[in-house]
Design a protein around this motif. Structure first.
Motif, short mmCIF file in Angstrom:
data_model
loop_
_atom_site.label_atom_id
_atom_site.label_comp_id
_atom_site.label_asym_id
_atom_site.label_seq_id
_atom_site.Cartn_x
_atom_site.Cartn_y
_atom_site.Cartn_z
N ASP A 152 33.49 18.31 31.94
CA ASP A 152 34.65 19.19 31.78
C ASP A 152 34.21 20.61 31.41
O ASP A 152 34.78 21.59 31.89
CB ASP A 152 35.62 18.64 30.75
CG ASP A 152 36.40 17.43 31.26
OD1 ASP A 152 36.47 17.24 32.50
OD2 ASP A 152 36.94 16.68 30.43
N THR A 186 33.73 16.72 27.40
CA THR A 186 32.54 16.16 28.05
C THR A 186 31.74 17.28 28.70
O THR A 186 32.29 18.35 29.00
CB THR A 186 32.94 15.15 29.13
OG1 THR A 186 33.64 15.85 30.18
CG2 THR A 186 33.81 14.03 28.57
N THR A 200 44.44 20.06 32.55
CA THR A 200 44.64 20.13 33.99
C THR A 200 46.03 20.59 34.32
O THR A 200 47.01 20.15 33.70
CB THR A 200 44.39 18.74 34.62
OG1 THR A 200 43.04 18.35 34.32
CG2 THR A 200 44.61 18.73 36.11
N SER A 220 39.02 15.67 32.63
CA SER A 220 39.25 14.29 32.18
C SER A 220 39.97 14.26 30.84
O SER A 220 40.60 13.26 30.50
CB SER A 220 37.93 13.52 32.09
OG SER A 220 37.10 14.09 31.11
N GLU A 221 39.88 15.36 30.09
CA GLU A 221 40.54 15.48 28.80
C GLU A 221 40.70 16.97 28.48
O GLU A 221 40.16 17.82 29.17
CB GLU A 221 39.74 14.79 27.70
CG GLU A 221 38.33 15.36 27.54
CD GLU A 221 37.45 14.55 26.59
OE1 GLU A 221 37.86 13.46 26.17
OE2 GLU A 221 36.38 15.04 26.27
#
Length: 123
Positions: free
Chosen positions: A26, A23, A121, A74-75
């Motif tokens: 990110d 995204t 993360t 988030s990914e």
């Protein structure tokens, strides 16, 4: 960037970074870590385009960075980095202070190395 003499138009301490499969938020998180760690062609407050599919930056990784933290991704983010062997290690060290790195492929040349990795993360 530093005053290091250029090689083929680029200083030997310059590393190119391409982020994809993520995204814009990110990408911004990863770019912020890089721009905080090294002189860059971006600013740490610059926001990536929302409609882009690949985000690029060039950093001057002449010295080892200070450890940094980042907000959670988030990914996973795909990162392709290219540069000299030693400075590529500096960029990996900067990314490793903020994220978990999973290297999937690497190609080495005489003067340069190219790495393809996934950033997630840190837990």
């Amino acid at each position: 960037m530093t005053d290091t003499p250029p090689v083929h138009g680029f200083a030997p301490t310059v590393v190119g970074v391409a982020l994809s499969d993520c995204t814009p938020q990110d990408a911004a998180t990863v770019l912020r870590v890089l721009c905080t760690a090294f002189p860059s062609d971006r600013t740490s407050t610059e926001r990536p385009d929302d409609d882009a599919t690949v985000w690029l930056t060039t950093v001057d990784a002449a010295s080892l960075p200070e450890p940094s933290e980042a907000k959670p991704l988030s990914e996973a983010v795909t990162a392709d980095i290219q540069g000299g062997h030693e400075v590529l290690d500096h960029v990996c060290a900067a990314l490793a202070t903020a994220f978990t790195l999973t290297e999937s492929t690497a190609a080495s040349g005489d003067q340069e190395q190219e790495m393809h990795m996934r950033l997630t993360t840190r837990h």
